[in-house]
Design a protein around this motif. Structure first.
Motif, PDB file in Angstrom:
ATOM      1  N   ALA A 280       0.852  -1.186   0.000  1.00  0.00           N
ATOM      2  CA  ALA A 280       0.000   0.000   0.000  1.00  0.00           C
ATOM      3  C   ALA A 280       0.887   1.235   0.000  1.00  0.00           C
ATOM      4  CB  ALA A 280      -0.910   0.011   1.230  1.00  0.00           C
ATOM      5  N   TYR A 281       0.421   2.291  -0.639  1.00  0.00           N
ATOM      6  CA  TYR A 281       1.185   3.527  -0.664  1.00  0.00           C
ATOM      7  C   TYR A 281       0.244   4.697  -0.908  1.00  0.00           C
ATOM      8  CZ  TYR A 281       0.851   3.123  -5.773  1.00  0.00           C
ATOM      9  OH  TYR A 281       0.386   3.015  -7.064  1.00  0.00           O
ATOM     10  N   ILE A 292      -4.990   6.233  -1.824  1.00  0.00           N
ATOM     11  CA  ILE A 292      -4.231   5.105  -1.296  1.00  0.00           C
ATOM     12  C   ILE A 292      -4.375   3.972  -2.294  1.00  0.00           C
ATOM     13  CG2 ILE A 292      -3.978   3.456   0.576  1.00  0.00           C
ATOM     14  CD1 ILE A 292      -5.163   5.557   2.440  1.00  0.00           C
ATOM     15  N   GLU A 293      -3.241   3.532  -2.830  1.00  0.00           N
ATOM     16  CA  GLU A 293      -3.233   2.533  -3.890  1.00  0.00           C
ATOM     17  C   GLU A 293      -2.538   1.257  -3.421  1.00  0.00           C
ATOM     18  OE1 GLU A 293      -4.760   3.116  -6.714  1.00  0.00           O
ATOM     19  OE2 GLU A 293      -5.087   5.281  -6.501  1.00  0.00           O
ATOM     20  N   LEU A 294      -2.788   0.174  -4.135  1.00  0.00           N
ATOM     21  CA  LEU A 294      -2.127  -1.099  -3.907  1.00  0.00           C
ATOM     22  C   LEU A 294      -1.358  -1.496  -5.162  1.00  0.00           C
ATOM     23  CD1 LEU A 294      -4.993  -3.156  -2.176  1.00  0.00           C
ATOM     24  CD2 LEU A 294      -3.155  -1.844  -1.079  1.00  0.00           C
ATOM     25  N   ILE A 295      -0.193  -2.118  -4.942  1.00  0.00           N
ATOM     26  CA  ILE A 295       0.637  -2.589  -6.035  1.00  0.00           C
ATOM     27  C   ILE A 295       1.266  -3.903  -5.596  1.00  0.00           C
ATOM     28  CG2 ILE A 295       2.760  -1.437  -5.290  1.00  0.00           C
ATOM     29  CD1 ILE A 295       3.261  -0.675  -8.196  1.00  0.00           C
ATOM     30  N   ASP A 296       1.466  -4.844  -6.517  1.00  0.00           N
ATOM     31  CA  ASP A 296       2.116  -6.090  -6.110  1.00  0.00           C
ATOM     32  C   ASP A 296       3.629  -5.931  -6.191  1.00  0.00           C
ATOM     33  OD1 ASP A 296       2.915  -6.471  -8.761  1.00  0.00           O
ATOM     34  OD2 ASP A 296       1.395  -7.975  -9.187  1.00  0.00           O
ATOM     35  N   ILE A 326      -6.232  -0.421   6.971  1.00  0.00           N
ATOM     36  CA  ILE A 326      -5.094   0.445   6.683  1.00  0.00           C
ATOM     37  C   ILE A 326      -5.273   1.731   7.471  1.00  0.00           C
ATOM     38  CG2 ILE A 326      -3.992   1.868   4.903  1.00  0.00           C
ATOM     39  CD1 ILE A 326      -4.446  -0.374   2.939  1.00  0.00           C
ATOM     40  N   ALA A 327      -4.238   2.119   8.177  1.00  0.00           N
ATOM     41  CA  ALA A 327      -4.222   3.414   8.859  1.00  0.00           C
ATOM     42  C   ALA A 327      -3.504   4.416   7.972  1.00  0.00           C
ATOM     43  CB  ALA A 327      -3.529   3.300  10.207  1.00  0.00           C
ATOM     44  N   PHE A 328      -3.957   5.656   8.004  1.00  0.00           N
ATOM     45  CA  PHE A 328      -3.301   6.688   7.219  1.00  0.00           C
ATOM     46  C   PHE A 328      -3.563   8.046   7.856  1.00  0.00           C
ATOM     47  CE2 PHE A 328      -7.547   6.249   5.594  1.00  0.00           C
ATOM     48  CZ  PHE A 328      -7.970   7.518   5.201  1.00  0.00           C
ATOM     49  N   THR A 329      -2.757   9.013   7.485  1.00  0.00           N
ATOM     50  CA  THR A 329      -3.000  10.386   7.919  1.00  0.00           C
ATOM     51  C   THR A 329      -3.600  11.163   6.764  1.00  0.00           C
ATOM     52  OG1 THR A 329      -0.730  11.026   7.359  1.00  0.00           O
ATOM     53  CG2 THR A 329      -1.150  10.388   9.638  1.00  0.00           C
ATOM     54  N   ARG A 349     -11.068   0.036   5.898  1.00  0.00           N
ATOM     55  CA  ARG A 349     -10.887  -1.348   5.476  1.00  0.00           C
ATOM     56  C   ARG A 349     -10.241  -1.377   4.091  1.00  0.00           C
ATOM     57  NH1 ARG A 349     -13.062  -5.635   8.094  1.00  0.00           N
ATOM     58  NH2 ARG A 349     -14.400  -5.178   9.882  1.00  0.00           N
ATOM     59  N   VAL A 350      -9.613  -2.495   3.774  1.00  0.00           N
ATOM     60  CA  VAL A 350      -8.908  -2.609   2.503  1.00  0.00           C
ATOM     61  C   VAL A 350      -9.872  -2.460   1.328  1.00  0.00           C
ATOM     62  CG1 VAL A 350      -7.419  -4.099   1.100  1.00  0.00           C
ATOM     63  CG2 VAL A 350      -7.137  -4.050   3.572  1.00  0.00           C
ATOM     64  N   ASP A 351     -11.153  -2.795   1.546  1.00  0.00           N
ATOM     65  CA  ASP A 351     -12.123  -2.627   0.470  1.00  0.00           C
ATOM     66  C   ASP A 351     -12.681  -1.209   0.388  1.00  0.00           C
ATOM     67  OD1 ASP A 351     -13.814  -2.447   2.646  1.00  0.00           O
ATOM     68  OD2 ASP A 351     -14.941  -4.267   2.194  1.00  0.00           O
TER      69      ASP A 351
END
Length: 622
Positions: A280-281, A292-296, A326-329, A349-351
């Motif tokens: 996650a980034y 907030i995106e996901l990458i493999d 996922i926690a984020f600011t 949540r991730v979804d």
């Protein structure tokens, strides 16, 4: 200027500032001999504030800095694997401190204190230790940013595991808790690279540097074989735009891979999922688009977690230990009580569902605590006074009918008529498990007949790097009194116990005489003696032998750190004597301040009362 722009400016500043740091990195190899000196200037005011009511003038700080006593096991969301989320926050006085918030529980917990800066917190896999970038006011005169330091989840004294370093940041624990990755500069003119060292600061290794890139934010893969990090390209001119991309690299520096190559978009704060399948980034395009995106691990897009037109700015990102949240600011304003656009802690949540706001007063540098704690021991946090390298974390039966955790022991104590006494400090096991050293029921115990088991125990008000220290005979009856360190650090705190009580209750705390009523020595309370120094406070302990008695001498100086007026101080010198009823009486004393002449000095003596009691005076001979 937006918060994201602030961050970009800060990292560009770190990338461009030329420094000569050869000597500083050479100092890493000398840190073992250097550590005892630098440790004396470290902040250690958390436990100091817990007992500040006995030090005169600090009574209102007690509740502000005590560890939160809420039951984190009953209200966790959504899984018992997830503990508190720690983060840093800048305060109005310019300091920056670490706080903790528990999802599902109202309120925050302040972990650090003083006038220092604690940034970029990272929690160890055992859930018990925090690594931070730590700096103190004296660093303003040094060509350095700070040190990597560690302390427990309950605060206390930070242990420096590096010397002061330039452009240091983003510590990250390995999955086994035995190593820490971080970003820092290397030699003069170079940009920050990624380093890995042992959790005690030894075996420092450079993993990767990239010409023309400032590297930051390393995060470990769950198997401990690779790091993901941010590479920020530096601009050749002010008009040239800059952006950051994500990279991975093996711990040995091999297999460098660019995960993103997006000239128009920047990627920040990568966080590897607990399963290791995705990263996650935070992605941003200036301050226009934040998500907030996901990458493999091969760089293929794996979905979007959160992308809202009202999201405002997004900062750091971190997975929950169970991998479901996922926690984020973010500067999201859904429930934000302020109007300053601060980044605050949120979870989702991730979804993308169940968006939840946890703070409203600003936050950065988040890290999510794993629970329950693993068996991997945390790094040693010894002070100059520590008897053994660290407290024993596991519980043990020492003969009291219940198990004791976090044991520290001192053998062979000579009480005169009792020449070989063993003393322990620790915390009582609760429900078959061990609380942290600063939590739970604290105690001191003694073995008076040298049979290897404790004969009696008594409560210990505070236990933060506590230990049995030694013996003094204050009333000259041939049987000494036990001196116990309750709090270690640059400001140490001691209390006293008698071992000559009734047969069924030999170990008892020494209390202040009922009519003491003197600043710092309230009537009827257990004695609390301070020694050492930190910003705004200095104290010493001494013994003066006279023909008729032994006087215990306490000197304390309190100076407001935010008041430049030299007349604004409080100096208290107190002489105490131990009465036949084992109470400590204020014999006489002297107070000064406010006074235009300014405060008198506090003499720090390495050895007093036959013991090394003052961390400000250097190594003692007692």
């Amino acid at each position: 200027m937006s918060k994201v722009d602030d961050e970009l400016t800060r990292r560009l500043h770190l990338a461009e500032r030329p420094v000569d740091v050869d000597a500083l990195f050479e100092g890493l190899e000398r840190r073992r001999s250097h550590r005892e000196r630098v440790r004396r200037v470290q902040a250690a005011l958390l436990a100091f504030a817990v007992l500040a009511a006995t030090a005169g003038g600090f009574v209102f700080l007690r509740h502000a800095f005590e560890a939160d006593q809420r039951n984190v096991g009953d209200e966790q969301t959504p899984s018992a694997a997830n503990g508190e989320i720690v983060f840093s926050r800048e305060l109005p006085d310019g300091s920056e401190h670490v706080f903790a918030v528990q999802p599902g529980v109202v309120g925050e917990r302040l972990i650090t204190s003083g006038s220092a800066i604690y940034a970029d917190p990272s929690i160890a896999p055992d859930g018990r230790a925090i690594a931070v970038v730590h700096s103190i006011p004296s660093f303003a005169d040094m060509n350095a940013e700070g040190v990597i330091a560690t302390f427990t989840m309950d605060g206390g004294e930070p242990l420096w595991i590096t010397d002061p370093l330039p452009r240091v940041g983003d510590p990250s624990w390995s999955p086994e808790g035995d190593r820490i990755a971080f970003a820092a500069a290397t030699t003069a003119g170079r940009l920050p690279g990624i380093y890995v060292m042992d959790a005690d600061g030894k075996e420092l290794d450079l993993v990767v540097e990239l010409d023309g890139f400032s590297l930051s934010a390393p995060d470990w893969s769950p198997d401990g074989s690779r790091l993901v990090f941010v590479g920020l390209a530096t601009a050749s001119s002010e008009a040239e735009p800059v952006n950051s991309d994500l990279y991975t690299v093996g711990i040995d520096g091999s297999g460098l891979t660019a995960l993103t190559e997006t000239p128009a978009v920047s990627e920040w704060s990568p966080s590897w999922s607990p399963e290791g399948d995705v990263i996650a980034y935070h992605q941003n395009q200036g301050s226009v688009s934040n998500s907030i995106e996901l990458i493999d691990s091969a760089g293929r897009p794996a979905g979007t977690v959160f992308d809202d037109a009202d999201a405002g700015e997004i900062g750091e990102v971190d997975w929950s230990p169970d991998g479901r949240l996922i926690a984020f600011t973010s500067s999201l304003a859904l429930t934000d009580a302020d109007d300053e656009g601060d980044l605050d802690v949120w979870t989702v949540r991730v979804d993308g569902t169940e968006l939840t706001n946890l703070t409203t007063d600003g936050a950065s540098g988040i890290s999510w605590q794993p629970l329950p704690a693993a068996s991997q021991p945390q790094p040693s946090r010894t002070s100059e006074h520590t008897v053994s390298p660290s407290a024993e974390p596991a519980s043990r039966d020492i003969g009291l009918g219940f198990n004791v955790c976090n044991l520290r022991v001192r053998d062979g104590l000579d009480f005169g008529t009792l020449p070989s006494v063993t003393a322990w400090t620790g915390t009582r096991a609760a429900g078959g498990s061990c609380p942290t050293e600063a939590d739970g029921e604290k105690l001191v115990a003694v073995d008076l007949d040298a049979d290897g088991t404790a004969d009696d125990w008594a409560p210990l008000p505070v236990c933060t790097f506590c230990e049995p220290t030694g013996v003094v005979d204050l009333n000259r009856d041939g049987l000494g009194e036990l001196v116990v360190l309750m709090q270690g650090g640059s400001v140490a705190n001691y209390t006293l116990y008698t071992v000559d009580g009734p047969q069924e209750d030999p170990l008892r705390p020494i209390l202040l005489w009922e009519y003491a009523g003197w600043p710092g020595f309230p009537s009827g309370e257990q004695v609390s003696l301070w020694a050492g120094g930190d910003e705004g406070f200095s104290a010493s302990i001494g013994c003066v032998e006279k023909p008729e008695r032994t006087y215990l001498v306490s000197t304390q100086l309190t100076v407001p750190v935010d008041n430049p007026d030299p007349a604004a101080f409080r100096w208290v010198k107190t002489r105490l004597v131990l009465l036949a009823n084992d109470q400590l009486k204020v014999w006489d004393g002297e107070t000064r301040g406010p006074d235009e002449a300014g405060p008198p000095t506090v003499e720090h003596v390495a050895t007093a009362c036959g013991l090394h009691l003052d961390p400000s005076a250097g190594p003692g001979t007692g």
